[in-house]
Design an enzyme around this catalytic site. Structure first.
Site, short mmCIF file in Angstrom:
data_model
loop_
_atom_site.label_atom_id
_atom_site.label_comp_id
_atom_site.label_asym_id
_atom_site.label_seq_id
_atom_site.Cartn_x
_atom_site.Cartn_y
_atom_site.Cartn_z
N VAL A 92 6.03 1.63 -2.36
CA VAL A 92 6.87 1.02 -3.40
C VAL A 92 7.96 2.01 -3.84
O VAL A 92 8.65 1.77 -4.82
CB VAL A 92 5.99 0.63 -4.61
CG1 VAL A 92 4.99 -0.44 -4.22
CG2 VAL A 92 5.30 1.83 -5.24
N HIS A 149 4.26 -4.45 -0.77
CA HIS A 149 3.61 -4.28 -2.07
C HIS A 149 4.61 -4.11 -3.21
O HIS A 149 4.28 -3.58 -4.27
CB HIS A 149 2.64 -3.10 -2.01
CG HIS A 149 1.53 -3.32 -1.03
ND1 HIS A 149 0.77 -2.30 -0.50
CD2 HIS A 149 1.04 -4.45 -0.47
CE1 HIS A 149 -0.12 -2.81 0.34
NE2 HIS A 149 0.02 -4.10 0.38
C1 BV8 Z 1 -5.01 -9.59 -1.63
C2 BV8 Z 1 1.08 -1.39 -4.90
C3 BV8 Z 1 -5.49 -11.92 -1.70
C4 BV8 Z 1 0.71 -0.96 -6.27
C5 BV8 Z 1 -0.96 -1.46 -3.52
C6 BV8 Z 1 -10.34 -7.63 3.25
C7 BV8 Z 1 -11.29 -6.66 3.36
C8 BV8 Z 1 -11.55 -5.81 2.27
C9 BV8 Z 1 -10.85 -5.91 1.06
C10 BV8 Z 1 -9.91 -6.87 0.97
C11 BV8 Z 1 -9.67 -7.73 2.03
N1 BV8 Z 1 -8.68 -8.57 1.64
C12 BV8 Z 1 -8.33 -8.27 0.36
C13 BV8 Z 1 -9.06 -7.25 -0.08
C14 BV8 Z 1 -8.94 -6.64 -1.35
C15 BV8 Z 1 -7.84 -5.54 -1.39
C16 BV8 Z 1 -8.12 -4.40 -0.45
O1 BV8 Z 1 -7.60 -4.31 0.65
N2 BV8 Z 1 -8.94 -3.47 -0.95
C17 BV8 Z 1 -9.21 -2.24 -0.16
C18 BV8 Z 1 -9.27 -1.08 -1.13
C19 BV8 Z 1 -10.46 -2.38 0.64
N3 BV8 Z 1 -6.53 -6.11 -1.07
C20 BV8 Z 1 -5.86 -6.68 -2.08
O2 BV8 Z 1 -6.29 -6.79 -3.20
C21 BV8 Z 1 -4.49 -7.24 -1.72
N4 BV8 Z 1 -4.36 -8.59 -2.24
O3 BV8 Z 1 -5.69 -9.41 -0.65
O4 BV8 Z 1 -4.79 -10.80 -2.26
C22 BV8 Z 1 -6.81 -11.80 -2.20
C23 BV8 Z 1 -6.96 -11.70 -3.56
C24 BV8 Z 1 -8.27 -11.59 -4.01
C25 BV8 Z 1 -9.36 -11.51 -3.13
C26 BV8 Z 1 -9.13 -11.63 -1.75
C27 BV8 Z 1 -7.83 -11.79 -1.29
C28 BV8 Z 1 -3.37 -6.44 -2.43
C29 BV8 Z 1 -3.32 -5.05 -1.87
C30 BV8 Z 1 -2.09 -4.32 -2.42
C31 BV8 Z 1 -2.44 -3.45 -3.60
N5 BV8 Z 1 -1.27 -2.67 -4.01
N6 BV8 Z 1 0.17 -0.79 -3.92
C32 BV8 Z 1 0.94 0.50 -6.52
O5 BV8 Z 1 1.40 1.22 -5.60
O6 BV8 Z 1 0.67 0.91 -7.64
S1 BV8 Z 1 -1.99 -0.78 -2.33
C33 BV8 Z 1 -1.55 0.92 -2.25
O7 BV8 Z 1 -2.69 1.56 -1.71
C34 BV8 Z 1 -0.43 1.24 -1.29
O8 BV8 Z 1 0.62 0.32 -1.35
C35 BV8 Z 1 -1.14 1.22 0.05
O9 BV8 Z 1 -1.23 -0.07 0.56
C36 BV8 Z 1 -2.53 1.68 -0.31
C37 BV8 Z 1 -2.68 3.14 0.02
O10 BV8 Z 1 -2.82 3.22 1.42
P1 BV8 Z 1 -1.84 4.21 2.23
O11 BV8 Z 1 -0.42 3.91 1.94
O12 BV8 Z 1 -2.31 4.18 3.63
O13 BV8 Z 1 -2.11 5.65 1.56
P2 BV8 Z 1 -3.43 6.54 1.66
O14 BV8 Z 1 -3.26 7.62 0.66
O15 BV8 Z 1 -4.66 5.70 1.63
O16 BV8 Z 1 -3.35 7.19 3.14
C38 BV8 Z 1 -2.27 8.04 3.45
C39 BV8 Z 1 -2.46 8.39 4.91
O17 BV8 Z 1 -1.35 9.20 5.30
C40 BV8 Z 1 -3.74 9.20 5.18
O18 BV8 Z 1 -4.43 8.63 6.28
C41 BV8 Z 1 -3.23 10.61 5.52
O19 BV8 Z 1 -4.00 11.25 6.52
C42 BV8 Z 1 -1.82 10.30 6.06
N7 BV8 Z 1 -0.85 11.37 5.89
C43 BV8 Z 1 -0.82 12.34 4.93
N8 BV8 Z 1 0.28 13.15 5.12
C44 BV8 Z 1 0.94 12.66 6.21
C45 BV8 Z 1 0.22 11.51 6.69
N9 BV8 Z 1 0.62 10.80 7.78
C46 BV8 Z 1 1.78 11.22 8.42
N10 BV8 Z 1 2.52 12.30 7.99
C47 BV8 Z 1 2.13 13.03 6.91
N11 BV8 Z 1 2.87 14.08 6.53
#
Ligand code: BV8
Ligand code: ZN
Length: 278
Positions: A131, A147
């Site tokens: 975002v 998002h």
């Molecule tokens: C929804 C905005 C319909 C807000 C965000 C199916 C299975 C399980 C769970 C669910 C499912 N379907 C839905 C769910 C629920 C949920 C979900 O997925 N939960 C997870 C935790 C399991 N999903 C939702 O709620 C979605 N809505 O599905 O609606 C619905 C509704 C109800 C019930 C069912 C369905 C909405 C999801 C969006 C939420 N909003 N952000 C804000 O930012 O404040 S999510 C937010 O977290 C980010 O946008 C991003 O998506 C996520 C973080 O993930 P990453 O960006 O990957 O970051 P992370 O830190 O995790 O990883 C960073 C990576 O980078 C690491 O691997 C690291 O090694 C690497 N890295 C580090 N340095 C470097 C690097 N890579 C390269 N170079 C580097 N230098």
């Protein structure tokens, strides 16, 4: 629909020793690099999915990991509708702090490299979970912000969007001039549906693409995490760039354990050496 020339059964993993200034890359990363260069040259369509990792080298904290946001804050206490309803002040304090952090940083070479990568394809789609608006700041076009965007605001009740930069006072949250509802950040919270137009476009491009890059994402949050799986399932070549392995790494044709701000510029340099775009 994979690009020709690649042997689908072969999977390549490369662990670079170090990537010092100007990206001399270890020999085995070099051959991996050349195979990815070939894939880029032989594919006409590409989808790139990015996560917080691509902005890490700009100084934006990621979510997971020891220094990640979720280490300090609980997503369910700050990034959900229930949290905003029960305590809008603390939620707005968090988003003001994140706006400030993002406002002080610049895109890094990883963001700029993706702007250049676009030129090598007839069809290129940049899908981000971020975002922070850094892809746009780096000059990338037609970005699908899954998002939302932390600089935009919208009304909690009538969903009217306010793109002008409002300096929100968490102690005195403004109301919507149209319906009197509370103003909230225009981001997608957990449990909230994504914009159907945006997520459907991301899936339809992933269902047709020849090449898919998953960059800097832990591939855990859905539905974003389903995009690379959808692409792979329909035969696309899947490249993952992440210093740490993720649930997706086992599925990737090429897993590059590297920082995106180091590997992507190297890829562009190599592409320029081997073939000008177009
Ligand atoms: C929804 C905005 C319909 C807000 C965000 C199916 C299975 C399980 C769970 C669910 C499912 N379907 C839905 C769910 C629920 C949920 C979900 O997925 N939960 C997870 C935790 C399991 N999903 C939702 O709620 C979605 N809505 O599905 O609606 C619905 C509704 C109800 C019930 C069912 C369905 C909405 C999801 C969006 C939420 N909003 N952000 C804000 O930012 O404040 S999510 C937010 O977290 C980010 O946008 C991003 O998506 C996520 C973080 O993930 P990453 O960006 O990957 O970051 P992370 O830190 O995790 O990883 C960073 C990576 O980078 C690491 O691997 C690291 O090694 C690497 N890295 C580090 N340095 C470097 C690097 N890579 C390269 N170079 C580097 N230098
Ligand atoms: Zn309203």
């Amino acid at each position: 629909m994979a690009c020709q020339e690649r042997d689908p059964t072969e999977r390549r993993i490369a662990k670079p020793v170090s990537l010092v200034a100007f990206w001399p890359v270890a020999l085995y990363l070099l051959c991996m690099l050349d195979e990815i260069v070939n894939a880029v040259r032989n594919c006409r369509s590409c989808v790139v999915l990015t996560g917080a990792g691509i902005s890490a080298e700009s100084g934006v904290p990621t979510f997971r990991g020891s220094e990640g946001l979720w280490g300090k804050f609980k997503p369910e206490e700050l990034a959900t509708m229930a949290a905003f309803i029960s305590n809008p002040k603390i939620v707005w304090e968090w988003y003001k702090w994140r706006r400030q952090v993002v406002g002080e940083v610049k895109p890094n070479p990883g963001h700029y490299a993706l702007r250049y990568l676009q030129q090598w394809f007839d069809q290129f789609t940049l899908v981000t979970q971020n975002v922070d608006g850094l892809h746009r700041a780096a000059g990338s076009e037609n970005i699908l912000e899954l998002h939302g965007n932390i600089y935009r605001n919208k009304c909690l009740d009538c969903n009217h969007q306010f793109s002008e930069d409002m300096d929100i006072d968490p102690d005195n949250i403004p109301s919507c001039p149209h319906c009197g509802g509370k103003i909230r950040p225009d981001v997608v919270w957990f449990g909230e549906m994504l914009d159907p137009q945006i997520i459907n476009k991301a899936f339809s491009e992933s269902e047709q693409t020849e090449l898919f890059f998953s960059i800097g994402t832990s591939a855990i949050v859905h539905p974003a995490a389903s995009l690379p799986i959808t692409a792979k399932r329909q035969g696309a070549t899947l490249v993952e760039i992440n210093p740490e392995m993720t649930p997706l790494s086992g599925l990737a044709d090429y897993y590059v354990s590297a920082k995106s701000g180091e590997f992507l510029p190297t890829l562009i340099e190599r592409l320029k050496q081997t073939s000008p775009p177009g």
